[in-house]
Scaffold this active site. Structure first.
Site, PDB file in Angstrom:
ATOM      1  N   ASP A   7       0.845  -1.193   0.000  1.00  0.00           N
ATOM      2  CA  ASP A   7       0.000   0.000   0.000  1.00  0.00           C
ATOM      3  C   ASP A   7       0.881   1.244   0.000  1.00  0.00           C
ATOM      4  O   ASP A   7       1.994   1.222  -0.533  1.00  0.00           O
ATOM      5  CB  ASP A   7      -0.934  -0.046   1.220  1.00  0.00           C
ATOM      6  N   HIS A  54      -3.345   6.324   3.345  1.00  0.00           N
ATOM      7  CA  HIS A  54      -4.224   5.200   3.021  1.00  0.00           C
ATOM      8  C   HIS A  54      -3.790   3.912   3.709  1.00  0.00           C
ATOM      9  O   HIS A  54      -4.592   3.220   4.343  1.00  0.00           O
ATOM     10  CB  HIS A  54      -4.234   5.029   1.499  1.00  0.00           C
ATOM     11  N   SER A 108     -11.283  -0.473  -0.515  1.00  0.00           N
ATOM     12  CA  SER A 108      -9.989  -0.620   0.170  1.00  0.00           C
ATOM     13  C   SER A 108     -10.189  -0.980   1.626  1.00  0.00           C
ATOM     14  O   SER A 108      -9.493  -1.829   2.195  1.00  0.00           O
ATOM     15  CB  SER A 108      -9.205   0.690   0.085  1.00  0.00           C
TER      16      SER A 108
END
Length: 610
Positions: free
Chosen positions: A160, A198, A414
């Site tokens: 990620d 994120h 996600s």
């Protein structure tokens, strides 16, 4: 000296939310019955006016020097049992950590005990019912935790935007991080810290232990699904959330190389890009298949393109979520409640079947909308979306309106992917010998399958209404359920490759065709109806049927003969491949980056879907 009636009613409301009916009845008495005693600073608020003869369980804290843990053969009996017994009560146990005891006393006994000089404070023995992130309750994660399954000993490779330091990723109160390995694959940037915001959020959904929201000061607990798991941080996305296939593939390769050292059993890929060719040729798909065949469960986001109106969101699953081996995850809305019975699909959640190969995706759905998890301070997302910053008042008693330094809210497949990765870690802690195919098959078999036929959402900014049908291309095999997976004993004997959808233009039927190696339809346990449910296709007209071979067909189902399955739609030569269509340079994906301009959020932008 007395609390107002309004204040006491508010107390009733707080306890009602905790769901404790006995305590509610107690508070009704407090509101209705006038105080018989003056306010006593040694009594907690709910005990101030309690005069009932019904005994309640209380915690009594004594002044320093009071021998709570007494010496002698009789132990505690020597010290305090007689005092409590003389008041008509019973000592249930001792709490030497706070120099106290647990006892049962009625109203008069409580007030009498409070008058003793060595008593510091008396309070009810309150039930701990924190308001967890609704995602954890929706997938029955508390059952796993109470059974001792927290993903402990299982490594999850998070590929990620990196992971920033956070106390919720430590070993409890010890300053030892459970992020056991870190590496950046971003060119020119050796830091594995999360500059985008994120990866840290996803890490918290997988393995955060809620340390920064634990205790009497907090009204909500933000805890990941596998709070004992280890994170292997493999950074591939830069500060703008952009990356390339080669970076992701390099990270997958490293995860495989590190598998034995860190017991990596799960790879989380909360990322994706357009499908340009068959999964049999796609390098991303080939890479995830190698991880799968090396014994690592790969969990992948379906994508956030379900609002693509030209196909009603169908055929928008991204790569490598189009690969039939991996677990591809769609996004549910928890609806602000802990129960899952009212949860609905997020309209931006990408749907199958995949373009080119028509693989039936997603495989599962999980909570992903408006989830609060770990914050990466000063990251791009944190700075660009101030509306997603969490005020202290949201989870801290008496907290103000200033933004939390620990937590942030994001939405998307996600997030749902992180939830499923946590579920996989819990399951593998209990059953470490399960293969990736056996894990996927069991999660699909045991998924919750009760849904409405359809639901609609209107975007307030555009006025457009999006309607979703709860078919196999929208919800897959259903809503992941860790309790059902942990208690199941089903073990697949074949692969768990997702089926292929086949359209017969002469009959307008859609068929689910299973790979010969797959476990599907090899027994009643693994029948399509058992795995995908009995409402695999949803339509206002038409019918569904199961053939003798077990393949499922739907006559005129889903969209009708001139819609997605029509000659100019999914299978048509001028459909999804045109330069201005779904994958075109001027369409949904925008630039050539791994994350298109609308990929992370869908068209409803940063706020999630209300």
């Amino acid at each position: 000296m007395y609390r107002s009636l309004g204040a006491r009613l508010r107390a009733v409301g707080r306890f009602l939310r905790e769901g404790d009916m006995k305590r509610f009845l107690l508070l009704v008495l407090i509101v209705a019955v006038p105080f018989a005693h003056a306010a006593n600073p040694k009594l907690s608020p709910e005990l101030q006016g309690y005069t009932s003869t019904q005994q309640v369980q209380v915690i009594v804290q004594y002044a320093p020097g009071t021998p709570v843990s007494c010496s002698g053969l009789l132990g505690l009996v020597d010290c305090l049992v007689n005092d409590i017994a003389n008041l008509g009560g019973t000592v249930l146990g001792q709490l030497p950590l706070i120099n106290g005891i647990v006892a049962q006393l009625d109203g008069n006994g409580i007030h009498s005990l409070a008058n003793q000089s060595n008593v510091v404070y008396i309070s009810t023995d309150r039930p701990l019912t924190p308001s967890l992130s609704n995602a954890a309750v929706a997938v029955n994660a508390p059952f796993a935790w109470q059974s001792g399954y927290t993903g402990a000993g299982v490594g999850v490779a998070l590929i990620d935007s990196g992971v920033s330091d956070h106390p919720d990723l430590n070993l409890g109160i010890l300053p030892l991080s459970r992020v056991v390995y870190q590496q950046s694959f971003v060119p020119g940037n050796s830091s594995a810290s999360d500059q985008y915001g994120h990866g840290t959020h996803v890490a918290g959904l997988i393995a955060g232990d809620g340390l920064s929201s634990t205790g009497p000061l907090y009204t909500k607990l933000f805890k990941g699904i596998a709070p004992g798991a280890s994170i292997i941080n493999l950074r591939v996305l830069d500060e703008n959330g952009a990356g390339t296939d080669s970076l992701v593939i390099a990270a997958i390769n490293q995860a495989i190389a590190l598998k034995s050292q860190y017991n990596i059993r799960v790879i989380n890929l909360s990322l994706g890009r357009a499908v340009y060719e068959s999964y049999k040729l796609d390098p991303l798909c080939q890479a995830v298949e190698q991880a799968w065949k090396n014994g690592i469960v790969v969990v992948v986001a379906a994508g956030n393109n379900g609002r693509y109106q030209a196909t009603d969101g169908y055929a928008t699953v991204t790569s490598p979520g189009n690969d039939p081996y991996v677990i591809t995850v769609g996004d549910m809305k928890p609806m602000g409640t802990p129960t899952r019975v009212d949860d609905l699909i997020a309209s931006y959640s990408s749907k199958g079947p995949s373009v080119v190969d028509a693989v039936v995706k997603p495989d599962l759905v999980a909570p992903g909308n408006l989830l609060t998890s770990l914050e990466a301070p000063n990251s791009t997302l944190y700075n660009e979306y101030p509306g997603n910053q969490v005020p202290y008042s949201y989870y801290v008693n008496g907290g103000g309106s200033s933004s939390s330094s620990k937590y942030f809210t994001l939405s998307g497949t996600s997030m749902a992917t992180g939830i499923v990765s946590g579920v996989v870690a819990d399951l593998l802690q209990k059953s470490p010998r399960l293969t990736p195919d056996q894990v996927k098959a069991r999660l699909m078999l045991t998924a919750y399958k009760t849904f409405p036929q359809s639901s609609s959402t209107t975007d307030p900014s555009t006025g457009i209404t999006y309607t979703d049908q709860y078919d196999v291309f929208t919800i897959g095999a259903g809503y992941v359920d860790v309790e059902a997976a942990l208690t199941s004993t089903a073990v697949a004997s074949g692969t768990a490759m997702s089926p292929i959808a086949t359209f017969n233009s002469s009959t307008n039927n859609v068929y689910l065709t299973d790979d010969p190696s797959a476990v599907w339809n090899t027994s009643a346990t693994w029948s399509n109806a058992s795995v995908w449910g009995t409402s695999q296709f949803v339509a206002s007209t038409g019918s569904t049927s199961v053939s003798a071979s077990g393949s499922v067909s739907a006559s005129n189902a889903l969209w009708g003969s001139n819609a997605l399955w029509g000659s100019n739609a999914l299978w048509g030569s001028n459909a999804l491949w045109g330069s201005n269509a779904l994958w075109g340079s001027n369409a949904l994906w925008g630039s050539n980056a791994l994350w298109g301009s609308n990929a992370l959020w869908g068209s409803n932008a940063s706020a999630g879907e209300q």
